[in-house]
Each structure stands twice: as C-alpha cells, then as structure tokens.
Motif scaffolding. Sequence first.
Motif, short mmCIF file in Angstrom:
data_model
loop_
_atom_site.label_atom_id
_atom_site.label_comp_id
_atom_site.label_asym_id
_atom_site.label_seq_id
_atom_site.Cartn_x
_atom_site.Cartn_y
_atom_site.Cartn_z
N THR A 142 -4.02 -3.06 4.43
CA THR A 142 -3.49 -2.21 5.49
C THR A 142 -2.73 -1.07 4.83
O THR A 142 -2.30 -1.16 3.68
CB THR A 142 -2.56 -2.99 6.44
OG1 THR A 142 -1.43 -3.46 5.70
CG2 THR A 142 -3.29 -4.14 7.11
N THR A 143 -2.53 0.00 5.58
CA THR A 143 -1.84 1.16 5.03
C THR A 143 -0.38 0.86 4.73
O THR A 143 0.24 1.57 3.94
CB THR A 143 -1.96 2.38 5.97
OG1 THR A 143 -1.52 2.00 7.27
CG2 THR A 143 -3.39 2.89 6.02
N ASP A 144 0.19 -0.19 5.35
CA ASP A 144 1.59 -0.54 5.07
C ASP A 144 1.76 -1.21 3.72
O ASP A 144 2.87 -1.36 3.24
CB ASP A 144 2.20 -1.50 6.07
CG ASP A 144 1.59 -1.58 7.42
OD1 ASP A 144 0.37 -1.55 7.53
OD2 ASP A 144 2.37 -1.71 8.36
N GLN A 145 0.69 -1.68 3.13
CA GLN A 145 0.77 -2.38 1.85
C GLN A 145 0.81 -1.36 0.71
O GLN A 145 -0.10 -1.26 -0.10
CB GLN A 145 -0.40 -3.35 1.70
CG GLN A 145 -0.34 -4.51 2.68
CD GLN A 145 -1.57 -5.38 2.56
OE1 GLN A 145 -2.62 -5.04 3.06
NE2 GLN A 145 -1.41 -6.53 1.90
N THR A 146 1.91 -0.63 0.66
CA THR A 146 2.02 0.48 -0.28
C THR A 146 2.03 0.00 -1.74
O THR A 146 1.47 0.68 -2.60
CB THR A 146 3.27 1.32 0.01
OG1 THR A 146 4.42 0.46 0.05
CG2 THR A 146 3.13 2.03 1.37
N ARG A 175 -3.18 -2.42 13.09
CA ARG A 175 -2.87 -1.81 11.79
C ARG A 175 -4.08 -1.00 11.33
O ARG A 175 -5.21 -1.33 11.64
CB ARG A 175 -2.57 -2.87 10.73
CG ARG A 175 -1.50 -3.85 11.08
CD ARG A 175 -0.13 -3.22 10.98
NE ARG A 175 0.88 -4.19 11.32
CZ ARG A 175 2.02 -4.32 10.70
NH1 ARG A 175 2.31 -3.54 9.69
NH2 ARG A 175 2.89 -5.22 11.09
#
Length: 193
Positions: A142-146, A175
């Motif tokens: 997901t894009t939150d998993q930077t 997400r």
Amino acid sequence: MAEQIKTNRPYPIQVKLRDGRSAAIRVMEPHDLDKIVEFAKELPADDLLFLRTDITDRNVVKQWIDNIKNGHTITLLAEIDGELAAYASVHLDQARWTRHIGEIRVITLPRYRGTGLGRRLVAEVFDLARSLGLKKITAQMTTDQTAARAAFEHLGFQVEAMLSDWVEDRRGRARDLLIMTHDVAGFSDRIVA
C-alpha cells in the motif's frame, strides 16, 4: 500435481549479518507450519494489517504449504539462534501469459530489521527467480508502507502502477496499491548485506 521447486543452491546456508550475528537460510518445509504461525504472533499489528494473507490462520499457512508442494511458491526462512527471524517468498503466476513474472514477499521481525537480513533474503530470492527462468519480479504494497517502498526502491525496484482504492485493510478502509517491479536479469549484487 506439480512438484515442489528444487533450488540450484545447496540450502541451508549461513550468512553473517551487520550486527555480527549469523543467520541460517533454508527452504521452508511442511513441518514449518507451527513455526510460521508463531512468527506471525510476533509481528506488530501494522505489519499483519498489510500482509496479503493472514498468516496467523493455520489454514492459510496450510494453503501456503500446499502452494510450495505444488511448485507455485518457494519460500526461504531465515533463523537466528533457532528462532524464525524472517522469510522471503517468490510466488509464481500460473496464467500462461504471465508465467515469466514472480511476486516477491518478504517480512522480518522488527528486532532483526536493519541487520541486512531482509536484503540478503531478497538477493537469495532473486537468484532463485533467475534459476526458474523468471524475467520480472513484482512487489506490491500500500502507499502508506513508506519504509517498504523505500527499501524496494533502494534495491532498484521502480513504481510500475498505483491503483486507487484497490485494497481494503482489515478494518475495511480502502487503500491505494503500489506495484513495483524489477527485471531479474538487471538485478545487481549490490543488495547483498
């Protein structure tokens, strides 16, 4: 029924980590079911939230083992002092037109992050991908998993696509899904810890 994938490399192998410890890397076997479930219990809730499958569920891990037996997946486990510290898998696509592509999944217990273990597992999985004749490896997150994105970018993966509201987390929130790829032939040994 397809046969379990055979590796060209003689596992288990011992690798030195940045912190001076050694890890044993070996191929996952059916008897590792309980070890995987115990490993999952050690993962933070945020890590579990974004796993593609619920590895806290014994039935899901049994399906994973069936995929290994059937030659659809190969998984390497890394153990430190007998404890499962990390794993990396390459999942083979069964569709005829994408059989040359594999998906990598890797996760490390928080206390072993930053030791180079995950990076070493990725290098091992790429060697396996080469030996299997794969041309491209994908990673999805997901894009939150930077942090995961940064780690894969450091390894040379590039963003191929971003799909809006493509996945739902365990709480039902939508997400965005990021798909990153790397050409197997272009992978370099700079990732070895």
